[in-house]
Scaffold this motif. Sequence first.
Motif, short mmCIF file in Angstrom:
data_model
loop_
_atom_site.label_atom_id
_atom_site.label_comp_id
_atom_site.label_asym_id
_atom_site.label_seq_id
_atom_site.Cartn_x
_atom_site.Cartn_y
_atom_site.Cartn_z
N THR A 48 44.01 31.70 42.24
CA THR A 48 43.76 32.47 41.02
C THR A 48 44.76 32.00 39.96
OG1 THR A 48 45.32 34.24 41.55
CG2 THR A 48 43.06 34.53 42.34
N GLY B 93 47.84 33.03 45.00
CA GLY B 93 47.65 33.93 43.87
C GLY B 93 48.65 33.59 42.78
N VAL B 94 48.18 32.90 41.75
CA VAL B 94 49.09 32.54 40.66
C VAL B 94 48.80 33.41 39.43
CG1 VAL B 94 50.14 30.59 39.45
CG2 VAL B 94 48.81 30.17 41.50
N ALA B 95 47.62 34.01 39.41
CA ALA B 95 47.22 34.78 38.22
C ALA B 95 48.19 35.92 37.93
CB ALA B 95 45.81 35.35 38.44
N SER C 183 46.79 42.18 35.84
CA SER C 183 47.28 43.43 35.27
C SER C 183 47.39 44.49 36.37
CB SER C 183 46.29 43.89 34.20
OG SER C 183 46.75 45.09 33.65
N ASP C 184 48.52 45.18 36.40
CA ASP C 184 48.71 46.21 37.44
C ASP C 184 47.87 47.44 37.15
OD1 ASP C 184 50.48 44.67 38.89
OD2 ASP C 184 52.17 45.27 37.62
N LYS D 249 43.64 47.12 42.07
CA LYS D 249 43.88 46.74 43.47
C LYS D 249 44.72 45.47 43.50
CE LYS D 249 39.38 48.24 44.94
NZ LYS D 249 38.10 47.71 45.29
N ASP D 250 45.57 45.34 44.51
CA ASP D 250 46.38 44.12 44.67
C ASP D 250 45.59 43.12 45.51
OD1 ASP D 250 48.26 42.16 45.56
OD2 ASP D 250 49.85 43.53 44.91
N ILE D 251 45.07 42.10 44.84
CA ILE D 251 44.16 41.14 45.50
C ILE D 251 44.88 40.41 46.64
CG2 ILE D 251 42.64 39.17 45.09
CD1 ILE D 251 42.80 39.90 42.04
N LEU D 252 46.05 39.89 46.30
CA LEU D 252 46.80 39.08 47.27
C LEU D 252 47.20 39.90 48.49
CD1 LEU D 252 48.12 36.33 47.84
CD2 LEU D 252 50.09 37.07 46.49
N GLY E 68 52.19 33.72 47.27
CA GLY E 68 52.26 34.50 46.03
C GLY E 68 53.26 33.92 45.06
N PHE E 69 53.18 34.35 43.84
CA PHE E 69 54.17 34.00 42.82
C PHE E 69 54.88 35.28 42.39
CE2 PHE E 69 54.05 29.64 41.06
CZ PHE E 69 53.17 29.09 41.98
N LYS F 150 59.07 41.36 47.68
CA LYS F 150 57.62 41.26 47.44
C LYS F 150 56.93 40.50 48.58
CE LYS F 150 56.90 41.32 43.00
NZ LYS F 150 56.77 40.90 41.61
N LYS G 299 54.10 42.35 50.79
CA LYS G 299 52.70 41.89 50.78
C LYS G 299 52.34 41.10 52.03
CE LYS G 299 52.55 41.59 45.73
NZ LYS G 299 51.54 41.63 44.67
O1 C5P Z 1 53.24 42.67 42.59
P1 C5P Z 1 53.27 41.55 41.63
O2 C5P Z 1 52.20 41.65 40.57
O3 C5P Z 1 54.58 41.26 41.02
O4 C5P Z 1 52.95 40.27 42.55
C1 C5P Z 1 52.69 39.02 42.05
C2 C5P Z 1 51.78 38.26 42.98
O5 C5P Z 1 50.70 39.07 43.42
C3 C5P Z 1 51.14 37.09 42.27
O6 C5P Z 1 50.94 36.09 43.25
C4 C5P Z 1 49.82 37.69 41.78
O7 C5P Z 1 48.81 36.69 41.57
C5 C5P Z 1 49.46 38.63 42.90
N1 C5P Z 1 48.73 39.84 42.47
C6 C5P Z 1 47.41 40.04 42.84
N2 C5P Z 1 46.75 41.17 42.46
C7 C5P Z 1 47.36 42.12 41.71
C8 C5P Z 1 48.70 41.92 41.30
C9 C5P Z 1 49.33 40.78 41.69
O8 C5P Z 1 46.83 39.19 43.52
N3 C5P Z 1 46.69 43.18 41.35
#
Ligand code: C5P
Length: 391
Positions: free
Chosen positions: A192, A271-273, A276-277, A303-306, A320-321, A335, A339
Amino acid sequence: MQKNKSLVLGITGGIAAYKTAELVRLLIKSNIDVQVVMTESATKFITPMTMQALSGKPVFVGMWDEGIDNGMPHIELSRHADAILIAPCTAEFVAKLLHGRADDLLSTLCLARDCPLLVAPAMNKQMWGNPATQRNFTQLAADNISIFGPGNGEQACGETGDGRMLGATELLAYVQAHFTPKIFANKKLLITAGATLEMIDPVRGITNLSSGKMGYALAQVAADMGAKVTLVSGVSHLSAPINVTIKHASSAEMMYNTVMDNIADQDIFIGVAAVSDYAPNEVANQKIKKSAESLTIQLKRNKDILAEIANRPNPPFCVGFAAESENVIEYATQKRIAKKLALIVANEVISAIGSDENQVTLIDDNGNHSFQRTSKVNVATILLEHINKLL
Ligand code: C5P
């Protein structure tokens, strides 16, 4: 890092020859050594002097040019080359290659080579569509000659269609892909990248500052390494990497759904994207009018995709990044554990956003590995080589 590569750039007589001036500049900037050889007709489109000035080396045209040490230019010029690239490659030159003809320096060099041959066709759409040309290119491919392009679009003759030579930046990408060792052959990667955009009303939204440069560089380098790459891109103005399947998903929810639809069978998920939280609870159907002195927008957690993928049974190798503005290593370490990631890339956020460079620390089960600030393309190579070792 691999040793610098060297390329013989053969220019044949088509108007696209003008693009090779920029190509030489880009190749040299990418540490690829370039020796230019031109056909007689190519010199009618661009001068050997131009190519000599840009490549910093004498340019050879005729079989009987003096200046090659042992008097055997047809062997000597490509002896140390890692590949020969013919750009532009005219219909006539393809026909010559196909029949193994050797009536000038460039065709003789191609016949006497012991390195890969790459060609970038350039011709008018009728010439490209002609069954003879099509037959010739089919046979070239069968002879293990790599064909880059052609592109589609407006042509010098005023027509529009297939046949124009790829641009210098695209050709550079193909050459780099050719030279990259295929350590990820048979591997599938989902990446991403970019920012998400959470709409408030039809014209306003909440987003993150992310250019997409790191994720796009990873997608390109992974594809160059032979991986089958799917890039799920949020908001980014970058052009699509070559040999990569790109899927656009602007909001966190769309990105979540697109990732879930494509995650089966993936070996690696990165997951590089900058997701938005939070997203607005409701999206207004019409533009919100300015009236009240203050406006409250209720947000809900995305939702937290990663984390969701990493917590599945038998997850892919998850990376993750962690872009942080303070306590970078500490927060990234937390983190990674929270995760359940195999690897996290920690970077200081302010100097990384929008930049072509990044300074990263890779954190995995074996500890922390810090690298000096370097280009995002180099960071991508370092990260992917590290993942390959851990796999
Ligand atoms: O929790 P945080 O946003 O700081 O974590 C960053 C990592 O989690 C990144 O690799 C980002 O692409 C991934 N992420 C995700 N889905 C989210 C938030 C962050 O995949 N909703």
